[in-house]
Design a protein around this motif. Structure first.
Motif, PDB file in Angstrom:
ATOM      1  N   GLY A  52      62.792   6.713  65.168  1.00  0.00           N
ATOM      2  CA  GLY A  52      64.245   6.845  65.083  1.00  0.00           C
ATOM      3  C   GLY A  52      64.656   8.183  64.517  1.00  0.00           C
ATOM      4  O   GLY A  52      65.504   8.882  65.085  1.00  0.00           O
ATOM      5  N   SER A  53      64.045   8.577  63.400  1.00  0.00           N
ATOM      6  CA  SER A  53      64.428   9.829  62.736  1.00  0.00           C
ATOM      7  C   SER A  53      64.094  11.050  63.583  1.00  0.00           C
ATOM      8  O   SER A  53      64.908  11.958  63.737  1.00  0.00           O
ATOM      9  CB  SER A  53      63.723   9.931  61.378  1.00  0.00           C
ATOM     10  OG  SER A  53      64.215   8.976  60.473  1.00  0.00           O
ATOM     11  N   THR A  55      63.713  11.415  66.797  1.00  0.00           N
ATOM     12  CA  THR A  55      64.562  11.582  67.985  1.00  0.00           C
ATOM     13  C   THR A  55      66.013  11.868  67.586  1.00  0.00           C
ATOM     14  O   THR A  55      66.702  12.616  68.277  1.00  0.00           O
ATOM     15  CB  THR A  55      64.485  10.332  68.885  1.00  0.00           C
ATOM     16  OG1 THR A  55      64.713   9.152  68.101  1.00  0.00           O
ATOM     17  CG2 THR A  55      63.125  10.217  69.538  1.00  0.00           C
ATOM     18  N   ARG A  56      66.473  11.309  66.443  1.00  0.00           N
ATOM     19  CA  ARG A  56      67.844  11.622  65.997  1.00  0.00           C
ATOM     20  C   ARG A  56      67.967  13.066  65.533  1.00  0.00           C
ATOM     21  O   ARG A  56      69.020  13.692  65.715  1.00  0.00           O
ATOM     22  CB  ARG A  56      68.265  10.665  64.868  1.00  0.00           C
ATOM     23  CG  ARG A  56      68.665   9.263  65.359  1.00  0.00           C
ATOM     24  CD  ARG A  56      69.366   8.480  64.283  1.00  0.00           C
ATOM     25  NE  ARG A  56      68.523   8.244  63.126  1.00  0.00           N
ATOM     26  CZ  ARG A  56      67.717   7.193  62.975  1.00  0.00           C
ATOM     27  NH1 ARG A  56      67.627   6.279  63.933  1.00  0.00           N
ATOM     28  NH2 ARG A  56      67.003   7.047  61.871  1.00  0.00           N
ATOM     29  N   SER A  60      69.419  12.324  69.370  1.00  0.00           N
ATOM     30  CA  SER A  60      69.527  10.925  69.797  1.00  0.00           C
ATOM     31  C   SER A  60      70.522  10.180  68.904  1.00  0.00           C
ATOM     32  O   SER A  60      70.736  10.540  67.748  1.00  0.00           O
ATOM     33  CB  SER A  60      68.153  10.245  69.714  1.00  0.00           C
ATOM     34  OG  SER A  60      68.281   8.850  69.900  1.00  0.00           O
ATOM     35  N   LYS A  61      71.124   9.142  69.454  1.00  0.00           N
ATOM     36  CA  LYS A  61      72.110   8.355  68.707  1.00  0.00           C
ATOM     37  C   LYS A  61      71.599   6.955  68.351  1.00  0.00           C
ATOM     38  O   LYS A  61      72.312   6.165  67.738  1.00  0.00           O
ATOM     39  CB  LYS A  61      73.406   8.199  69.526  1.00  0.00           C
ATOM     40  CG  LYS A  61      74.042   9.520  69.970  1.00  0.00           C
ATOM     41  CD  LYS A  61      74.444  10.379  68.789  1.00  0.00           C
ATOM     42  CE  LYS A  61      75.137  11.662  69.274  1.00  0.00           C
ATOM     43  NZ  LYS A  61      75.327  12.631  68.174  1.00  0.00           N
ATOM     44  N   THR A  63      70.023   3.856  66.527  1.00  0.00           N
ATOM     45  CA  THR A  63      69.733   3.460  65.154  1.00  0.00           C
ATOM     46  C   THR A  63      68.321   2.889  65.073  1.00  0.00           C
ATOM     47  O   THR A  63      67.698   2.589  66.098  1.00  0.00           O
ATOM     48  CB  THR A  63      70.718   2.386  64.678  1.00  0.00           C
ATOM     49  OG1 THR A  63      70.510   1.197  65.469  1.00  0.00           O
ATOM     50  CG2 THR A  63      72.171   2.855  64.836  1.00  0.00           C
ATOM     51  N   ASP A  64      67.827   2.692  63.845  1.00  0.00           N
ATOM     52  CA  ASP A  64      66.499   2.096  63.685  1.00  0.00           C
ATOM     53  C   ASP A  64      66.456   0.687  64.279  1.00  0.00           C
ATOM     54  O   ASP A  64      65.443   0.280  64.857  1.00  0.00           O
ATOM     55  CB  ASP A  64      66.114   2.051  62.202  1.00  0.00           C
ATOM     56  CG  ASP A  64      65.668   3.422  61.683  1.00  0.00           C
ATOM     57  OD1 ASP A  64      65.563   4.358  62.496  1.00  0.00           O
ATOM     58  OD2 ASP A  64      65.426   3.541  60.465  1.00  0.00           O
ATOM     59  N   ASP A  83      68.159   8.852  75.576  1.00  0.00           N
ATOM     60  CA  ASP A  83      67.734   8.487  74.220  1.00  0.00           C
ATOM     61  C   ASP A  83      66.612   7.456  74.271  1.00  0.00           C
ATOM     62  O   ASP A  83      65.614   7.571  73.557  1.00  0.00           O
ATOM     63  CB  ASP A  83      68.913   7.919  73.418  1.00  0.00           C
ATOM     64  CG  ASP A  83      69.895   9.010  72.985  1.00  0.00           C
ATOM     65  OD1 ASP A  83      69.603  10.199  73.218  1.00  0.00           O
ATOM     66  OD2 ASP A  83      70.938   8.662  72.411  1.00  0.00           O
ATOM     67  N   GLU A 234      64.764  13.930  58.253  1.00  0.00           N
ATOM     68  CA  GLU A 234      66.120  13.601  58.707  1.00  0.00           C
ATOM     69  C   GLU A 234      67.097  13.575  57.536  1.00  0.00           C
ATOM     70  O   GLU A 234      68.244  14.009  57.659  1.00  0.00           O
ATOM     71  CB  GLU A 234      66.136  12.253  59.414  1.00  0.00           C
ATOM     72  CG  GLU A 234      67.518  11.913  59.974  1.00  0.00           C
ATOM     73  CD  GLU A 234      67.639  10.510  60.533  1.00  0.00           C
ATOM     74  OE1 GLU A 234      68.576  10.254  61.322  1.00  0.00           O
ATOM     75  OE2 GLU A 234      66.811   9.646  60.173  1.00  0.00           O
TER      76      GLU A 234
END
Length: 351
Positions: A52-53, A55-56, A60-61, A63-64, A83, A234
């Motif tokens: 998650g972190s 790619t964000r 990316s949007k 969430t975990d 994403d 992140e």
């Protein structure tokens, strides 16, 4: 060009950070005596956080929680959004690294294969996955309308890239084999130079974090899969980009300034291992006090990622109302997270 490492000044802070991280590395066998299913659950949570972190960080949007649901359905091999495609590729590469790091030496061939696998589901990247860039990819700033307003940092040209990557990989392999520099500092320098080259058209940030994990695990830092370095980055993105810029702009100068990035990188590793220390302590102190059924529920959800009330009843054989009461208590204590209501309710590990 030979990397000028003699300009790296080993400060008291760098020595202290390296010492603290290495002390934990040595103690990991004693610290990692949790039951296998709990270690497996720790790794699952860390993997979700890392995917998650990472790619964000690149835009990316998801969430975990969305990443967790996606990972539960990776076998579908078809993903609607970019994403989702990026998450799926990152997940599969990380699992491969965790399982086979000892067989994946640092070579150009392996680096390009990892890039290909990282973008395996990304439709937009089909033409250039697994191949060095053919177009300039300088890091630029854009206004609110998406118009480029200036170059923040110039990367290697497509012509320079193959030679620079060959030099970087050769230097890294030699430095690790000869132990001429502490492996944590070798990995730090590899990462920042890799990002300065920016060898691929896209996916360089994500691949840099995959390669960091690979090199750390190959250097004996076996605890890395159980705690997310990407999540630390992140949460300190401003410091991450500042340290990168300060070091990257000097790398090709007569006297590179390695300090900003080396200190940031080691501080991030320090935070990573401290998070794991806290998680292990929490596992020991808190889970040891739970009622047997609650402990069984928590361990089952950690192992599977998520479960419904019906699945828990079938697994434990407990009364449905009793299970509901235990779930309510576990959610209130943040051991579990409830998703949805009514018949669609499901539970995952608390964050």
């Amino acid at each position: 060009m030979t990397l000028k490492i003699d300009s790296l000044h080993i400060t008291v802070e760098i020595l202290a950070l390296v010492s603290e991280i290495d002390e934990f590395k040595g103690a990991w066998r004693a610290l990692g005596t949790l039951a296998p299913e709990r270690l497996s659950a720790l790794r699952r949570v860390a993997t979700i956080e890392s995917i998650g972190s990472s790619t964000r960080i690149e835009g990316s949007k998801l969430t975990d929680a969305e990443v967790e649901r996606l990972l539960a359905n990776l076998d579908i091999k078809s993903f609607e959004s970019r994403d989702e495609q990026e998450v799926a590729g990152y997940a599969q590469v990380m699992e491969m690294i965790f399982a086979h790091f000892d067989a994946i030496d640092l070579t150009e061939n392996h680096v390009t294969q990892l890039h290909r696998d990282l973008l395996a589901f990304s439709n937009k990247d089909a033409r250039h996955r697994g191949a060095y860039k053919t177009l300039a990819n300088n890091v630029s700033a854009f206004d609110s309308d998406g118009k480029e307003i200036g170059v923040i940092f110039e990367t290697a040209t497509p012509f320079e890239t193959p030679k620079r990557m060959q030099e970087l990989i050769e230097w890294t392999r030699n430095a690790l084999n000869e132990q001429s520099l502490h492996p944590l500092l070798v990995v730090a320098i590899f990462t920042v130079v890799f990002l300065e080259i920016h060898p691929f058209q896209d996916g360089n940030g994500r691949l840099s974090r995959v390669l960091t994990t690979l090199l750390l695990m190959r250097s004996g830092y076996a605890y890395v899969p159980y705690t997310s370095l990407e999540s630390v980055i992140e949460n300190s993105k401003e410091g991450y980009y500042l340290a990168l810029r300060q070091t990257k702009k000097t790398i090709r100068s007569p006297k590179p300034n390695w300090q900003p990035w080396a200190v940031y990188f080691l501080r991030a590793l320090q935070q990573q291992k401290r998070r794991l220390e806290r998680k292990i302590e929490r596992e020991r102190l808190v889970l040891g006090t739970l009622p047997e059924l609650s402990l069984q529920i928590v361990e089952a959800i950690k192992e599977r990622g998520c479960m419904t009330i019906g699945e828990i009843v079938n697994l434990t054989g407990a009364n449905r109302n009793t299970v509901k009461k235990h779930l309510a208590t576990l959610v209130e204590a943040n051991h579990l997270t409830q998703h949805g209501t009514g018949k669609g309710t499901w539970y995952s590990q608390g964050m």
